[in-house]
Design a protein around this motif. Structure first.
Motif, mmCIF file in Angstrom:
data_model
loop_
_atom_site.group_PDB
_atom_site.id
_atom_site.type_symbol
_atom_site.label_atom_id
_atom_site.label_comp_id
_atom_site.label_asym_id
_atom_site.label_seq_id
_atom_site.Cartn_x
_atom_site.Cartn_y
_atom_site.Cartn_z
ATOM 1 N N SER A 19 0.821 -1.204 0.000
ATOM 2 C CA SER A 19 0.000 0.000 0.000
ATOM 3 C C SER A 19 0.858 1.258 0.000
ATOM 4 O O SER A 19 0.370 2.337 -0.253
ATOM 5 N N MET A 20 2.135 1.124 0.287
ATOM 6 C CA MET A 20 3.017 2.280 0.368
ATOM 7 C C MET A 20 3.585 2.583 -1.011
ATOM 8 O O MET A 20 4.400 1.838 -1.521
ATOM 9 N N GLN A 21 3.132 3.644 -1.605
ATOM 10 C CA GLN A 21 3.539 3.980 -2.961
ATOM 11 C C GLN A 21 4.493 5.178 -2.950
ATOM 12 O O GLN A 21 4.187 6.236 -3.457
ATOM 13 N N THR A 22 5.651 5.006 -2.353
ATOM 14 C CA THR A 22 6.660 6.054 -2.341
ATOM 15 C C THR A 22 7.873 5.565 -3.115
ATOM 16 O O THR A 22 8.073 4.372 -3.292
ATOM 17 N N ALA A 23 8.659 6.491 -3.553
ATOM 18 C CA ALA A 23 9.878 6.107 -4.256
ATOM 19 C C ALA A 23 10.824 5.435 -3.288
ATOM 20 O O ALA A 23 10.888 5.788 -2.113
ATOM 21 N N LYS A 24 11.560 4.471 -3.772
ATOM 22 C CA LYS A 24 12.509 3.784 -2.914
ATOM 23 C C LYS A 24 13.669 4.718 -2.621
ATOM 24 O O LYS A 24 14.264 5.278 -3.518
ATOM 25 N N VAL A 25 13.935 4.865 -1.344
ATOM 26 C CA VAL A 25 15.013 5.748 -0.924
ATOM 27 C C VAL A 25 16.356 5.069 -1.111
ATOM 28 O O VAL A 25 17.309 5.652 -1.578
ATOM 29 N N ARG A 26 16.417 3.799 -0.768
ATOM 30 C CA ARG A 26 17.676 3.081 -0.842
ATOM 31 C C ARG A 26 17.418 1.672 -1.347
ATOM 32 O O ARG A 26 16.443 1.044 -0.986
ATOM 33 N N ASP A 44 15.417 -3.461 -0.015
ATOM 34 C CA ASP A 44 14.918 -2.161 -0.467
ATOM 35 C C ASP A 44 14.283 -1.448 0.718
ATOM 36 O O ASP A 44 13.555 -2.060 1.496
ATOM 37 N N ILE A 45 14.545 -0.146 0.829
ATOM 38 C CA ILE A 45 14.036 0.650 1.943
ATOM 39 C C ILE A 45 13.363 1.894 1.392
ATOM 40 O O ILE A 45 13.907 2.558 0.503
ATOM 41 N N SER A 46 12.187 2.217 1.932
ATOM 42 C CA SER A 46 11.488 3.457 1.601
ATOM 43 C C SER A 46 11.120 4.158 2.896
ATOM 44 O O SER A 46 10.736 3.523 3.870
ATOM 45 N N LEU A 47 11.240 5.472 2.891
ATOM 46 C CA LEU A 47 10.821 6.292 4.018
ATOM 47 C C LEU A 47 9.692 7.191 3.553
ATOM 48 O O LEU A 47 9.711 7.678 2.432
ATOM 49 N N ALA A 48 8.708 7.425 4.423
ATOM 50 C CA ALA A 48 7.579 8.288 4.061
ATOM 51 C C ALA A 48 7.062 9.000 5.308
ATOM 52 O O ALA A 48 7.381 8.628 6.428
ATOM 53 N N ASN A 52 5.915 17.288 9.573
ATOM 54 C CA ASN A 52 6.356 18.620 9.998
ATOM 55 C C ASN A 52 7.542 19.137 9.179
ATOM 56 O O ASN A 52 8.142 20.149 9.516
ATOM 57 N N SER A 53 7.902 18.431 8.131
ATOM 58 C CA SER A 53 8.942 18.860 7.174
ATOM 59 C C SER A 53 10.287 19.168 7.828
ATOM 60 O O SER A 53 10.987 20.098 7.426
ATOM 61 N N ASN A 54 10.677 18.364 8.816
ATOM 62 C CA ASN A 54 11.976 18.591 9.465
ATOM 63 C C ASN A 54 13.050 17.619 8.975
ATOM 64 O O ASN A 54 14.151 17.581 9.497
ATOM 65 N N GLY A 55 12.711 16.776 7.976
ATOM 66 C CA GLY A 55 13.688 15.853 7.422
ATOM 67 C C GLY A 55 13.712 14.487 8.083
ATOM 68 O O GLY A 55 14.512 13.635 7.712
ATOM 69 N N TYR A 56 12.834 14.249 9.070
ATOM 70 C CA TYR A 56 12.741 12.962 9.756
ATOM 71 C C TYR A 56 11.365 12.350 9.473
ATOM 72 O O TYR A 56 10.355 13.029 9.573
ATOM 73 N N PHE A 57 11.348 11.064 9.152
ATOM 74 C CA PHE A 57 10.134 10.384 8.710
ATOM 75 C C PHE A 57 9.614 9.444 9.795
ATOM 76 O O PHE A 57 10.398 8.925 10.588
ATOM 77 N N HIS A 58 8.296 9.184 9.800
ATOM 78 C CA HIS A 58 7.770 8.247 10.802
ATOM 79 C C HIS A 58 7.240 6.951 10.183
ATOM 80 O O HIS A 58 6.766 6.081 10.906
ATOM 81 N N GLN A 59 7.344 6.785 8.859
ATOM 82 C CA GLN A 59 6.982 5.514 8.230
ATOM 83 C C GLN A 59 8.211 4.919 7.546
ATOM 84 O O GLN A 59 8.946 5.613 6.854
ATOM 85 N N LEU A 60 8.378 3.616 7.771
ATOM 86 C CA LEU A 60 9.529 2.889 7.238
ATOM 87 C C LEU A 60 9.014 1.632 6.552
ATOM 88 O O LEU A 60 8.220 0.889 7.129
ATOM 89 N N ALA A 109 8.117 -8.186 3.166
ATOM 90 C CA ALA A 109 8.165 -6.735 3.379
ATOM 91 C C ALA A 109 7.442 -6.407 4.679
ATOM 92 O O ALA A 109 6.466 -7.057 5.047
ATOM 93 N N VAL A 110 7.937 -5.376 5.361
ATOM 94 C CA VAL A 110 7.308 -4.902 6.587
ATOM 95 C C VAL A 110 7.180 -3.393 6.490
ATOM 96 O O VAL A 110 8.166 -2.679 6.274
ATOM 97 N N GLU A 111 5.953 -2.929 6.631
ATOM 98 C CA GLU A 111 5.631 -1.501 6.605
ATOM 99 C C GLU A 111 5.331 -1.084 8.036
ATOM 100 O O GLU A 111 4.459 -1.669 8.681
ATOM 101 N N THR A 112 6.056 -0.101 8.547
ATOM 102 C CA THR A 112 5.973 0.258 9.961
ATOM 103 C C THR A 112 5.707 1.747 10.143
ATOM 104 O O THR A 112 6.332 2.574 9.500
ATOM 105 N N ASP A 113 4.782 2.043 11.061
ATOM 106 C CA ASP A 113 4.558 3.407 11.549
ATOM 107 C C ASP A 113 5.150 3.481 12.949
ATOM 108 O O ASP A 113 4.683 2.790 13.852
ATOM 109 N N LEU A 114 6.166 4.305 13.119
ATOM 110 C CA LEU A 114 6.749 4.491 14.447
ATOM 111 C C LEU A 114 5.810 5.393 15.240
ATOM 112 O O LEU A 114 5.480 6.488 14.800
ATOM 113 N N GLN A 115 5.359 4.931 16.398
ATOM 114 C CA GLN A 115 4.337 5.643 17.157
ATOM 115 C C GLN A 115 4.897 6.453 18.323
ATOM 116 O O GLN A 115 4.548 7.614 18.494
#
Length: 196
Positions: A19-26, A44-48, A52-60, A109-115
């Motif tokens: 369900s995560m349709q982001t470009a692969k970061v690495r 393959d790793i994707s961040l999304a 708050n646009s600070n350069g840190y992501f909460h989905q991996l 694959a594992v899609e994770t939301d850091l809470q």
């Protein structure tokens, strides 16, 4: 779907759509410090979600394909994150899945939301594969072996919130001051009556 106190993860297999349709970061061919008759073919790793646009992501999102010398092997995987100058935290342990020689159709694959409890930091990702029957470690890859798994800019969802501001209006007018003066006058009159 598995839930851990500090993250929520969804496990996907080769038969499922992500369900995560982001470009692969690495993406990387994998060097690894430990392997037996099982090894990582690709990771393959994707961040999304940097709300708050600070350069840190909460989905991996982490997807890997592992291979084995055997015709068939039942395994499970463990995923952990280690912050700079911090302790390693296992954030997900998969269910049992099968590897079939060098098949490309046995990926996980594992899609994770850091809470919670993931302050903004650069995290080292470690993936370990264990034998499902014995629990023995069969393969391991981490940021120590592969730069694509190191320095992942992550933070939890609570820290990734866009700040909201509420306005409080304070006004003072002639009526407010007049009321205050009137109350003071009444207080003084009452004290005069008690004393006199």
């Amino acid at each position: 779907m598995s839930s851990w106190a500090n993250s929520v993860s969804t496990e996907l297999r080769s038969q499922q759509q992500t369900s995560m349709q982001t470009a692969k970061v690495r993406s990387a061919a994998v060097n690894q410090s430990f392997q037996s008759d099982v090894w990582f073919h690709s990771i393959d790793i994707s961040l999304a979600r940097d709300d708050n646009s600070n350069g840190y992501f909460h989905q991996l999102y982490v997807e890997f394909d592992a291979d084995t010398d055997r015709a068939y092997r039942q395994v499970f995987a463990e995923f952990s994150l280690t912050p700079d100058f911090g302790r390693e935290h296992v954030y997900y342990t998969s269910s049992v899945f099968e590897l079939f020689r060098q098949s490309s159709n046995d990926w996980l694959a594992v899609e994770t939301d850091l809470q919670h409890r993931y302050p903004a930091n650069f995290y080292l990702l470690t993936i370990r594969i264990f034998d499902a029957n014995s629990g023995y470690l069969l393969a391991e890859a981490s940021g120590y072996d592969l730069s694509a798994l190191d320095a992942l800019p992550l933070e939890d969802y609570q820290r990734d919130q866009v700040p909201t501001y509420s306005r409080v209006e304070v006004s003072a007018g002639g009526t407010g001051i007049a009321m205050l003066l009137g109350l003071c006058w009444l207080l003084i009159r009452r004290q005069e009556q008690v004393i006199g």
